[in-house]
Design a protein around this motif. Structure first.
Motif, PDB file in Angstrom:
ATOM      1  N   ASP A   1       0.814  -1.227   0.000  1.00  0.00           N
ATOM      2  CA  ASP A   1       0.000   0.000   0.000  1.00  0.00           C
ATOM      3  C   ASP A   1       0.846   1.275   0.000  1.00  0.00           C
ATOM      4  OD1 ASP A   1      -2.065  -1.730   0.176  1.00  0.00           O
ATOM      5  OD2 ASP A   1      -2.465  -1.449   2.315  1.00  0.00           O
ATOM      6  N   MET A   2       2.138   1.159   0.346  1.00  0.00           N
ATOM      7  CA  MET A   2       2.937   2.383   0.524  1.00  0.00           C
ATOM      8  C   MET A   2       3.259   3.056  -0.801  1.00  0.00           C
ATOM      9  SD  MET A   2       5.567   0.903   3.382  1.00  0.00           S
ATOM     10  CE  MET A   2       6.439   2.321   3.970  1.00  0.00           C
ATOM     11  N   THR A   3       3.257   4.379  -0.787  1.00  0.00           N
ATOM     12  CA  THR A   3       3.761   5.121  -1.947  1.00  0.00           C
ATOM     13  C   THR A   3       5.284   5.075  -1.879  1.00  0.00           C
ATOM     14  OG1 THR A   3       3.970   7.173  -0.693  1.00  0.00           O
ATOM     15  CG2 THR A   3       1.816   6.735  -1.744  1.00  0.00           C
ATOM     16  N   LEU A   4       5.923   5.490  -2.970  1.00  0.00           N
ATOM     17  CA  LEU A   4       7.396   5.525  -2.972  1.00  0.00           C
ATOM     18  C   LEU A   4       7.878   6.469  -1.879  1.00  0.00           C
ATOM     19  CD1 LEU A   4      10.123   4.774  -4.145  1.00  0.00           C
ATOM     20  CD2 LEU A   4       9.874   6.658  -5.795  1.00  0.00           C
TER      21      LEU A   4
ATOM     22  N   LEU B   1      13.089   4.646   5.174  1.00  0.00           N
ATOM     23  CA  LEU B   1      14.539   4.497   4.996  1.00  0.00           C
ATOM     24  C   LEU B   1      15.281   5.769   5.368  1.00  0.00           C
ATOM     25  CD1 LEU B   1      14.645   2.548   1.593  1.00  0.00           C
ATOM     26  CD2 LEU B   1      14.236   1.704   3.913  1.00  0.00           C
ATOM     27  N   THR B   2      14.580   6.657   6.077  1.00  0.00           N
ATOM     28  CA  THR B   2      15.165   7.952   6.448  1.00  0.00           C
ATOM     29  C   THR B   2      15.131   8.127   7.959  1.00  0.00           C
ATOM     30  OG1 THR B   2      14.525   8.983   4.362  1.00  0.00           O
ATOM     31  CG2 THR B   2      14.851  10.463   6.228  1.00  0.00           C
ATOM     32  N   MET B   3      16.239   8.608   8.529  1.00  0.00           N
ATOM     33  CA  MET B   3      16.291   8.943   9.963  1.00  0.00           C
ATOM     34  C   MET B   3      16.798  10.371  10.080  1.00  0.00           C
ATOM     35  SD  MET B   3      18.233   7.162  13.200  1.00  0.00           S
ATOM     36  CE  MET B   3      17.006   5.917  13.599  1.00  0.00           C
ATOM     37  N   THR B   4      15.977  11.203  10.729  1.00  0.00           N
ATOM     38  CA  THR B   4      16.298  12.625  10.846  1.00  0.00           C
ATOM     39  C   THR B   4      16.543  12.978  12.301  1.00  0.00           C
ATOM     40  OG1 THR B   4      14.917  13.136   8.935  1.00  0.00           O
ATOM     41  CG2 THR B   4      15.344  14.924  10.457  1.00  0.00           C
ATOM     42  N   ALA B   5      17.446  13.909  12.540  1.00  0.00           N
ATOM     43  CA  ALA B   5      17.765  14.301  13.921  1.00  0.00           C
ATOM     44  C   ALA B   5      16.735  15.288  14.435  1.00  0.00           C
ATOM     45  CB  ALA B   5      19.144  14.941  13.983  1.00  0.00           C
ATOM     46  N   ALA B   6      16.263  15.018  15.638  1.00  0.00           N
ATOM     47  CA  ALA B   6      15.424  15.996  16.334  1.00  0.00           C
ATOM     48  C   ALA B   6      16.354  16.609  17.372  1.00  0.00           C
ATOM     49  CB  ALA B   6      14.264  15.284  17.023  1.00  0.00           C
TER      50      ALA B   6
ATOM     51  N   LEU C   1      16.794   8.478  -4.604  1.00  0.00           N
ATOM     52  CA  LEU C   1      16.286   7.195  -5.081  1.00  0.00           C
ATOM     53  C   LEU C   1      15.140   7.318  -6.094  1.00  0.00           C
ATOM     54  CD1 LEU C   1      16.621   4.809  -1.984  1.00  0.00           C
ATOM     55  CD2 LEU C   1      18.096   5.025  -4.010  1.00  0.00           C
ATOM     56  N   PRO C   2      14.275   8.332  -5.974  1.00  0.00           N
ATOM     57  CA  PRO C   2      13.253   8.450  -7.032  1.00  0.00           C
ATOM     58  C   PRO C   2      13.895   8.622  -8.421  1.00  0.00           C
ATOM     59  CG  PRO C   2      12.630   9.748  -5.115  1.00  0.00           C
ATOM     60  CD  PRO C   2      14.033   9.297  -4.865  1.00  0.00           C
ATOM     61  N   ILE C   3      14.947   9.425  -8.467  1.00  0.00           N
ATOM     62  CA  ILE C   3      15.635   9.629  -9.763  1.00  0.00           C
ATOM     63  C   ILE C   3      16.315   8.331 -10.191  1.00  0.00           C
ATOM     64  CG2 ILE C   3      17.473  10.943 -10.917  1.00  0.00           C
ATOM     65  CD1 ILE C   3      16.982  13.127  -8.683  1.00  0.00           C
ATOM     66  N   ALA C   4      16.948   7.668  -9.217  1.00  0.00           N
ATOM     67  CA  ALA C   4      17.653   6.417  -9.519  1.00  0.00           C
ATOM     68  C   ALA C   4      16.681   5.369 -10.050  1.00  0.00           C
ATOM     69  CB  ALA C   4      18.352   5.917  -8.250  1.00  0.00           C
ATOM     70  N   LEU C   5      15.507   5.333  -9.445  1.00  0.00           N
ATOM     71  CA  LEU C   5      14.475   4.371  -9.874  1.00  0.00           C
ATOM     72  C   LEU C   5      14.055   4.672 -11.311  1.00  0.00           C
ATOM     73  CD1 LEU C   5      13.070   2.061  -8.393  1.00  0.00           C
ATOM     74  CD2 LEU C   5      11.231   3.628  -7.781  1.00  0.00           C
ATOM     75  N   GLU C   6      13.856   5.947 -11.561  1.00  0.00           N
ATOM     76  CA  GLU C   6      13.404   6.396 -12.895  1.00  0.00           C
ATOM     77  C   GLU C   6      14.431   5.994 -13.957  1.00  0.00           C
ATOM     78  OE1 GLU C   6      11.639  10.404 -12.429  1.00  0.00           O
ATOM     79  OE2 GLU C   6      12.678  10.812 -14.348  1.00  0.00           O
ATOM     80  N   HIS C   7      15.716   6.060 -13.570  1.00  0.00           N
ATOM     81  CA  HIS C   7      16.770   5.751 -14.546  1.00  0.00           C
ATOM     82  C   HIS C   7      17.184   4.291 -14.482  1.00  0.00           C
ATOM     83  CE1 HIS C   7      17.019  10.147 -14.356  1.00  0.00           C
ATOM     84  NE2 HIS C   7      17.581  10.108 -15.565  1.00  0.00           N
ATOM     85  N   GLY C   8      16.421   3.500 -13.722  1.00  0.00           N
ATOM     86  CA  GLY C   8      16.725   2.064 -13.683  1.00  0.00           C
ATOM     87  C   GLY C   8      18.025   1.736 -12.970  1.00  0.00           C
ATOM     88  N   LEU C   9      18.508   2.659 -12.150  1.00  0.00           N
ATOM     89  CA  LEU C   9      19.787   2.411 -11.432  1.00  0.00           C
ATOM     90  C   LEU C   9      19.550   1.561 -10.194  1.00  0.00           C
ATOM     91  CD1 LEU C   9      21.221   6.034 -11.713  1.00  0.00           C
ATOM     92  CD2 LEU C   9      21.783   4.039 -13.121  1.00  0.00           C
ATOM     93  N   VAL C  10      18.351   1.594  -9.682  1.00  0.00           N
ATOM     94  CA  VAL C  10      17.961   0.674  -8.616  1.00  0.00           C
ATOM     95  C   VAL C  10      16.580   0.149  -8.989  1.00  0.00           C
ATOM     96  CG1 VAL C  10      19.232   1.878  -6.784  1.00  0.00           C
ATOM     97  CG2 VAL C  10      16.813   2.444  -7.183  1.00  0.00           C
ATOM     98  N   SER C  11      16.195  -0.947  -8.335  1.00  0.00           N
ATOM     99  CA  SER C  11      14.859  -1.487  -8.617  1.00  0.00           C
ATOM    100  C   SER C  11      13.944  -1.245  -7.417  1.00  0.00           C
ATOM    101  CB  SER C  11      14.972  -3.002  -8.860  1.00  0.00           C
ATOM    102  OG  SER C  11      15.314  -3.630  -7.610  1.00  0.00           O
ATOM    103  N   LEU C  12      12.661  -1.336  -7.662  1.00  0.00           N
ATOM    104  CA  LEU C  12      11.714  -1.196  -6.559  1.00  0.00           C
ATOM    105  C   LEU C  12      11.928  -2.338  -5.570  1.00  0.00           C
ATOM    106  CD1 LEU C  12       9.558   0.694  -5.582  1.00  0.00           C
ATOM    107  CD2 LEU C  12       7.834  -0.697  -6.783  1.00  0.00           C
TER     108      LEU C  12
END
Ligand code: GLC
Length: 715
Positions: A10-13, A20-25, A298-309
């Motif tokens: 169900d998740m969007t990209l 896959l993101t960790m941000t500092a508070a 990663l959205p750009i990488a996905l678009e260019h086929g550099l990584v897969s879903l």
């Protein structure tokens, strides 16, 4: 379909990359300063993990945003560097390693986990497992010292302590084994510098503690900032996918170090964040800490086929599985649901005091000037670290605030209520001001004993704290030598309490002072722990987990060196030695005096001939010829003199402890699986080679003080 599979379906990209993101508070005692767009990011699902947020109310506030306001309600994972305690600080890891007490290591980790979890945290970026033999490197303070076998014991104990029997329990933390791997030998001891070591050294020295952590069930690993022979660990496919996931079967989460993915650009292996994100994801890194490379690249990488879903989904799966293991879906507010009792905190501080006393290493004790005679009339407590409670925290103090830390001055005044204890700082830790030295020196005139507290500031070790000079900072040497000169002129002893996150290079101090306690940084109960040892309430039992060099020019100096073809020989000029200093360290690994006086005798080993599947039993008699009860640590080393590969001069294989009353004798038994004598052969594969092996037992890694017995290994 499982919950995780349904969520991934169900998740969007953007939501996947949020996991896959960790941000500092930004954490402040007064409450959270949520960095940047974190709250919006949490609600939109663009941020799935936080670090540096403390306080159950604040964590629950952010958790509620994720659970109730984000589209899929996936709980946050919140982490912090709980390295040696959370609010109740224990001795730094290097100090704690010196207790040679795996039960204690596990216990303090378990207590730190309970306290951090009560603050809402679910992950600690610990244990730090880097083997370090270079005291210029500040992060030596965070690890277990110079020996890989000791590092393995500490790794397993800490993972057990932090993670407990089940991560679903609300008093546990996910542990992160860091920094994978080979970070300790940074070039020239300079922080973050390049590392270039042999494959053999990597496998014999730097990987074993991580192997032990994985075997103990660690659920996360953090790659090091550094490159290894030109390949940054954050993008190291062979070591992350090949060795860690492939060879060891590690299926947990790999979380990058702070901004490390973006730093692949500065390493010169990625042109931009997209390339950096591709390299890291392909290497197996699941969570991007603070670089935003995954969300933006990663959205750009996905678009260019550099990584897969599929690559992305695999990483998301591991992160969601960790959150599930932590019980965050079923019980997102379980960690921090209730505050800990005052009795728990009191008991924990008592543990910190005991751990502190056991971590202290009595390096020198001339004329048995310690413990102090009962109730001296007046003691002069001198130096910039005598009344410095905040400095007792050491590096990585997490949520441990300076208030409530016990200084040496407070500890001694509490322990000796009838003694007139006078104090002068003399100089400060780092500064050039010498104006106070005379007043400090004058205090020696009327004192029965002088306690001189010198060393490094807490922030002078730990991360980003390499030092090229390892003497006392500032004007402390002038202070120390002035005090010692006056005290000796008055026939008084000087007891030095030395604070540091590394083995400092102070041959002059060890020569001139009458007694020296290596107090490292002992945490919240430092002053009481030091007073316990100085007054004799506790008999010192700590042993140094690192060698102490005589000169910086010796570094790296460690007991596990190989023999060379020209071992040092004073009668032969052309052998491996210096013109100006002896080869051996000033103090060997394992050195540490006690208030007893121990002699070892009658070493016996059985069986005399062993096969790989056998167990070897080693016994040695120990006699306390001293006048006080004390605890002795007996080390077990081996030496394989003839093999297909040049083997180290000594290898640590075990240790045991015995406490004996004056003039009492006991026997220590150590067990060694013969399989532990396997080593990496010429092809770097484990081999069990027949031949003679020396079994050595004694008080430290000084061969001249070890009892030796030979056994025969047989196919
Ligand atoms: C730091 C350290 C790492 C720590 C992380 C999060 O830079 O290298 O040990 O866990 O960032 O604070």
């Amino acid at each position: 379909m499982s919950r995780i599979q349904r969520l991934i379906r169900d998740m969007t990209l953007a939501e996947k990359l949020g996991q896959l993101t960790m941000t500092a508070a930004g954490y402040a005692v007064t409450g959270p300063v949520i960095a940047g767009d974190s709250t919006d990011g949490i609600k939109s699902g663009a941020i799935g993990n936080l670090l540096n947020l403390v306080g159950a109310d604040h964590v629950h506030e952010m958790q509620r945003l994720a659970i109730e306001q984000s589209r899929l309600g996936i709980p946050l994972l919140v982490g912090l560097d709980v390295i040696h305690g959370h609010r109740t600080l224990f001795p730094i890891p290097l100090a704690e390693a010196g207790t040679f007490d795996p039960r204690l290591w596990e216990l303090t980790a378990s207590e730190a986990a309970a306290e951090a979890a009560a603050d809402g945290l679910a992950m600690t970026f610990a244990p730090m497992l880097d083997v370090s033999r270079d005291p210029r490197w500040g992060r030596s303070a965070e690890g277990a010292g110079e020996d890989p076998w000791l590092g393995m014991q500490m790794a397993a104990a800490k993972v057990r302590g932090f993670q407990g029997a089940s991560l679903a329990a609300p008093h546990t933390l996910a542990a992160v084994a860091k920094h994978f791997c080979g970070y300790g030998p940074v070039n020239a001891g300079r922080e973050y510098a390049s590392v270039d070591i042999s494959e053999r050294t990597l496998r014999e020295v730097h990987l074993p503690p991580f192997e032990a952590a994985v075997a103990a069930g660690v659920v996360a690993v953090m790659p090091a900032f550094t490159d290894l022979a030109g390949i940054p660990l954050t993008a190291h496919v062979d070591l992350l996918r090949g060795w860690l996931r492939g060879r060891l079967g590690f299926d947990g989460v790999i979380i990058s170090d702070y901004n490390a993915i973006a730093e692949l650009i500065r390493h010169g292996v990625a042109a931009d964040l997209t390339e950096a994100a591709v390299l890291a994801l392909k290497a197996g890194v699941d969570i991007d800490m603070m670089s935003n490379a995954y969300r933006s690249g990663l959205p750009i990488a996905l678009e260019h086929g550099l990584v897969s879903l599929a690559d992305i989904d695999a990483a998301v799966h591991r992160v969601l599985a960790l959150k599930e293991n932590l019980g965050l879906f079923e019980n997102p507010y379980g960690r921090g649901a209730r505050a800990e009792s005052a009795a728990t905190l009191t008991r924990r501080r008592q543990l910190a005091r005991e751990a502190g006393a056991r971590a202290i290493v009595l390096m020198k004790n001339e004329a048995d000037c310690l413990p102090l005679r009962a109730d001296p009339a007046r003691i002069a407590v001198i130096g910039p670290l005598a009344d410095a409670p905040g400095e007792m925290r050491g590096p990585w103090w997490a949520a441990g605030v300076a208030a409530g830390h016990v200084s040496v001055l407070e500890g001694l005044r509490t322990a000796l209520p009838h003694t007139d204890i006078v104090h002068a700082q003399g100089t400060d830790i780092l500064g050039t001001d010498t104006g106070g030295i005379q007043a400090a020196v004058d205090l020696c005139d009327a004192a029965d004993a002088i306690v001189l507290c010198v060393g490094e500031a807490a922030a002078m070790s730990g991360e980003a704290a390499s030092r090229a000079h390892l003497d006392l900072p500032g004007q402390q040497r002038l202070l120390a030598q002035s005090v010692i000169e006056r005290a000796h002129a008055r026939g008084r002893h000087v007891i030095v309490v030395l604070f540091s996150g590394r083995p400092l290079i102070l041959p002059w101090l060890f020569e001139e002072a009458d007694a020296v306690l290596a107090a490292w940084f002992l945490g919240c109960e430092a002053g009481h722990a030091i007073a316990d040892v100085v007054t004799g309430r506790v008999s010192p039992s700590g042993r140094t987990p690192v060698s102490w060099a005589r000169a910086l020019g010796q570094v790296p100096v460690f007991f596990g060196e190989r023999p060379t073809g020209r071992p040092a020989d004073p009668k032969d000029h052309f052998t491996s030695k210096y013109l100006d200093v002896p080869n051996d360290p000033l103090f060997a690994f394992g050195h540490g005096l006690t208030y007893g006086r121990f002699t070892l005798s009658n070493l016996r080993v059985s069986p005399p001939r062993v096969r790989e599947s056998d167990d070897i039993q080693i016994k040695v008699d120990v006699l306390n010829e001293g006048a006080r009860e004390a605890e002795e640590t007996v080390f077990l080393f081996t030496r394989d003199r003839l093999a297909s590969v040049a083997r180290p001069l000594l290898e640590l294989m075990g240790f045991a402890k015995i406490t004996l009353r004056p003039r009492a004798q006991g026997t220590v038994t150590l067990n060694l699986a013969a399989a532990q004598l396997k080593f990496l052969g010429l092809n770097l594969q484990p081999v069990f080679e027949p031949g003679e092996v020396e079994i050595l037992v004694g008080p430290c890694a000084d061969r001249s003080r070890l009892l030796v017995h030979c056994i025969e290994l047989m196919r």
